[in-house]
Design a protein around this motif. Sequence first.
Motif, mmCIF file in Angstrom:
data_model
loop_
_atom_site.group_PDB
_atom_site.id
_atom_site.type_symbol
_atom_site.label_atom_id
_atom_site.label_comp_id
_atom_site.label_asym_id
_atom_site.label_seq_id
_atom_site.Cartn_x
_atom_site.Cartn_y
_atom_site.Cartn_z
ATOM 1 N N TRP A 93 8.566 71.544 50.052
ATOM 2 C CA TRP A 93 9.872 71.741 49.406
ATOM 3 C C TRP A 93 10.513 73.007 49.958
ATOM 4 O O TRP A 93 9.824 73.992 50.211
ATOM 5 N N THR A 94 11.818 73.006 50.056
ATOM 6 C CA THR A 94 12.570 74.227 50.343
ATOM 7 C C THR A 94 13.409 74.547 49.116
ATOM 8 O O THR A 94 14.118 73.661 48.613
ATOM 9 N N GLY A 95 13.318 75.769 48.631
ATOM 10 C CA GLY A 95 14.087 76.112 47.437
ATOM 11 C C GLY A 95 13.811 77.526 46.988
ATOM 12 O O GLY A 95 13.532 78.404 47.806
ATOM 13 N N PHE A 96 13.906 77.733 45.666
ATOM 14 C CA PHE A 96 13.645 79.073 45.132
ATOM 15 C C PHE A 96 12.989 78.932 43.757
ATOM 16 O O PHE A 96 13.064 77.866 43.126
ATOM 17 N N GLN A 97 12.358 79.987 43.313
ATOM 18 C CA GLN A 97 11.721 79.972 41.997
ATOM 19 C C GLN A 97 12.775 79.903 40.900
ATOM 20 O O GLN A 97 13.790 80.608 40.972
ATOM 21 N N LEU A 98 12.493 79.096 39.886
ATOM 22 C CA LEU A 98 13.426 79.032 38.760
ATOM 23 C C LEU A 98 13.609 80.413 38.131
ATOM 24 O O LEU A 98 14.689 80.757 37.658
ATOM 25 N N SER A 99 12.563 81.212 38.150
ATOM 26 C CA SER A 99 12.656 82.539 37.523
ATOM 27 C C SER A 99 13.768 83.379 38.156
ATOM 28 O O SER A 99 14.365 84.229 37.493
ATOM 29 N N LYS A 100 14.068 83.131 39.438
ATOM 30 C CA LYS A 100 15.130 83.914 40.091
ATOM 31 C C LYS A 100 16.509 83.523 39.554
ATOM 32 O O LYS A 100 17.403 84.370 39.468
ATOM 33 N N LEU A 101 16.644 82.253 39.197
ATOM 34 C CA LEU A 101 17.897 81.830 38.565
ATOM 35 C C LEU A 101 17.977 82.396 37.149
ATOM 36 O O LEU A 101 19.041 82.828 36.698
ATOM 37 N N LEU A 102 16.843 82.406 36.453
ATOM 38 C CA LEU A 102 16.825 82.971 35.098
ATOM 39 C C LEU A 102 17.180 84.455 35.132
ATOM 40 O O LEU A 102 17.836 84.975 34.221
ATOM 41 N N ASP A 103 16.751 85.153 36.187
ATOM 42 C CA ASP A 103 17.099 86.574 36.308
ATOM 43 C C ASP A 103 18.612 86.772 36.352
ATOM 44 O O ASP A 103 19.140 87.785 35.880
ATOM 45 N N ILE A 104 19.307 85.808 36.927
ATOM 46 C CA ILE A 104 20.770 85.932 37.044
ATOM 47 C C ILE A 104 21.439 85.750 35.679
ATOM 48 O O ILE A 104 22.348 86.486 35.314
ATOM 49 N N VAL A 105 20.953 84.758 34.919
ATOM 50 C CA VAL A 105 21.637 84.458 33.647
ATOM 51 C C VAL A 105 21.069 85.258 32.469
ATOM 52 O O VAL A 105 21.660 85.288 31.400
ATOM 53 N N LYS A 106 19.935 85.883 32.633
ATOM 54 C CA LYS A 106 19.334 86.781 31.632
ATOM 55 C C LYS A 106 19.103 86.083 30.280
ATOM 56 O O LYS A 106 19.918 86.181 29.356
ATOM 57 N N PRO A 107 17.959 85.424 30.119
ATOM 58 C CA PRO A 107 17.658 84.742 28.850
ATOM 59 C C PRO A 107 17.593 85.729 27.690
ATOM 60 O O PRO A 107 17.133 86.864 27.847
ATOM 61 N N LEU A 108 18.060 85.297 26.523
ATOM 62 C CA LEU A 108 17.915 86.099 25.311
ATOM 63 C C LEU A 108 16.470 86.002 24.827
ATOM 64 O O LEU A 108 15.769 85.023 25.124
ATOM 65 N N GLY A 109 16.065 86.983 24.048
ATOM 66 C CA GLY A 109 14.696 86.983 23.539
ATOM 67 C C GLY A 109 14.406 85.803 22.629
ATOM 68 O O GLY A 109 13.248 85.401 22.459
ATOM 69 N N SER A 110 15.454 85.216 22.060
ATOM 70 C CA SER A 110 15.271 84.094 21.136
ATOM 71 C C SER A 110 15.074 82.757 21.857
ATOM 72 O O SER A 110 14.708 81.761 21.229
ATOM 73 N N ALA A 111 15.295 82.715 23.152
ATOM 74 C CA ALA A 111 15.144 81.455 23.898
ATOM 75 C C ALA A 111 13.664 81.107 24.023
ATOM 76 O O ALA A 111 12.861 81.929 24.450
ATOM 77 N N LYS A 112 13.322 79.893 23.621
ATOM 78 C CA LYS A 112 11.924 79.467 23.681
ATOM 79 C C LYS A 112 11.695 78.306 24.642
ATOM 80 O O LYS A 112 10.581 78.081 25.107
ATOM 81 N N TYR A 113 12.729 77.533 24.877
ATOM 82 C CA TYR A 113 12.589 76.333 25.705
ATOM 83 C C TYR A 113 13.726 76.248 26.719
ATOM 84 O O TYR A 113 14.781 76.864 26.539
ATOM 85 N N VAL A 114 13.467 75.460 27.743
ATOM 86 C CA VAL A 114 14.490 75.192 28.753
ATOM 87 C C VAL A 114 14.705 73.684 28.816
ATOM 88 O O VAL A 114 13.752 72.918 28.964
ATOM 89 N N ARG A 115 15.962 73.314 28.656
ATOM 90 C CA ARG A 115 16.336 71.896 28.674
ATOM 91 C C ARG A 115 16.975 71.606 30.033
ATOM 92 O O ARG A 115 17.914 72.294 30.445
ATOM 93 N N LEU A 116 16.461 70.605 30.711
ATOM 94 C CA LEU A 116 16.913 70.284 32.065
ATOM 95 C C LEU A 116 17.599 68.925 32.045
ATOM 96 O O LEU A 116 16.997 67.915 31.672
ATOM 97 N N GLU A 117 18.865 68.926 32.430
ATOM 98 C CA GLU A 117 19.668 67.702 32.302
ATOM 99 C C GLU A 117 20.041 67.155 33.677
ATOM 100 O O GLU A 117 20.575 67.864 34.520
ATOM 101 N N THR A 118 19.740 65.887 33.871
ATOM 102 C CA THR A 118 20.105 65.211 35.124
ATOM 103 C C THR A 118 21.565 64.771 35.063
ATOM 104 O O THR A 118 22.044 64.335 34.010
ATOM 105 N N ALA A 119 22.246 64.868 36.186
ATOM 106 C CA ALA A 119 23.649 64.456 36.254
ATOM 107 C C ALA A 119 23.767 62.961 35.996
ATOM 108 O O ALA A 119 22.838 62.194 36.220
#
Lengths: 331, 87
Positions: free
Chosen positions: A161-187
């Motif tokens: 695979w070529t890509g990047f770690q999801l954590s790097k995207l999370l670093d950009i949007v800065k999750p709140l401490g209350s976030a417990k789950y990540v919902r992934l939606e297909t187009a």
Amino acid sequence: MHFHRRRGWEIPEREATPRHLVLNRRALMAAAGAGAMLSAEAQAQWLFGGRSGSPSDPWARNPGDLPDLPEAMRNPRYQPGRAVSPERDAITFNNFYEFGSNKDIWPTALRMPVRPWTIRVDGMVEAPGEFGVDDLIRRIGLEERVYRLRCVEAWAMTVPWTGFQLSKLLDIVKPLGSAKYVRLETAQVPPHMTGLRQTWYPWPHIEGCTIEEAANELTFMPVGLYGRPLPPQNGGPFRVVFPWKYGFKSGKSLSRITLTDQRPKSFWETLQGNEYGFWANVNPDVPHPRWSQATERLIGTNERVPTRIFNGYGEFVADLYTNLQRERLWA
Amino acid sequence: MMVFGLAMLLLAAAVAAWFGPGAPLGAVIFAIHPPFLNTLQAGVQRRLSPDLWNDAFLPLLEAPGWLVPLLLGTLFVLLGWRRRGHG
């Protein structure tokens, strides 16, 4: 840490694929290339003319003229321990329910436009936003990782695979401490996704994970495969991969990522929750209700090999589940 | 035969009343047994033909849920009627 800088002309899987498979692939590519030259007019017609016929070349470019990927170095930290699967198998043997239940959905999927493509990241984050895929590629940068892929149907591949770690995207949007789950939606892209005609299903296709799983170093967001842009049949232009879970957990063609404090109910949980649960970590000792998970068939060679717990990635992820023994972690 | 036909006509009426006259057959089946259509689709598309599902099964499943029992009920009532010597 050592990185091998791959030059433009190198084919990544040559390093790991047995010689006879490489030669096979060359022959197939030559045949495909000849086919492409002979039927260029026909291909242009299906790509841009909207006719109902099927494309004949799984390497065909997608509508929208995808840009080439920037050069990406292979990350040697993730050694697959087995040969990379032939590229042709990886891009012509796919599960993508929006396009059908059969494995050869690639001719239909290839017609899906993949540019422009944006992904919205919202919910419990400090900086929600909508990002173009190409902007993310430029902003975060790319690496190549060769991961084992284990399908719940007891077959397996090994793909770069070529890509990047999801954590790097999370670093950009800065999750709140209350976030417990990540919902992934297909187009949802009708009419290309013919499965959407089945309006009784709970579209859009949702998958999910915990915030800890999303932040794990293994969780990867591929935009490419075998050094090329990720084709739609493999979840292009942008997907997630959890290599320690059964493949259905790795949502494809994502359009939205939402951080939430509610555990998402996934598409497959809604359809057949007793067979396809929220966690779905690979475990050879926990059979699927209809078949054993003790072994897996390697696509390309048909060799059957023992399944490994967490698909062999336990050293990276086992700690995530130490306090979750009451959960149905393995299905 | 006549009894089966009448039962199907009753079923058609019940489906229309319960799920609404516009509910597709697929939605009715999915509401009753969610995994059934997925299993059926996988069987048809993987073992028979993807096009068979898209071109034959899907149009049927997209039709109103009451239509199939109505047609079957009418057919069996007519056949039963003829068998009893009325036709």
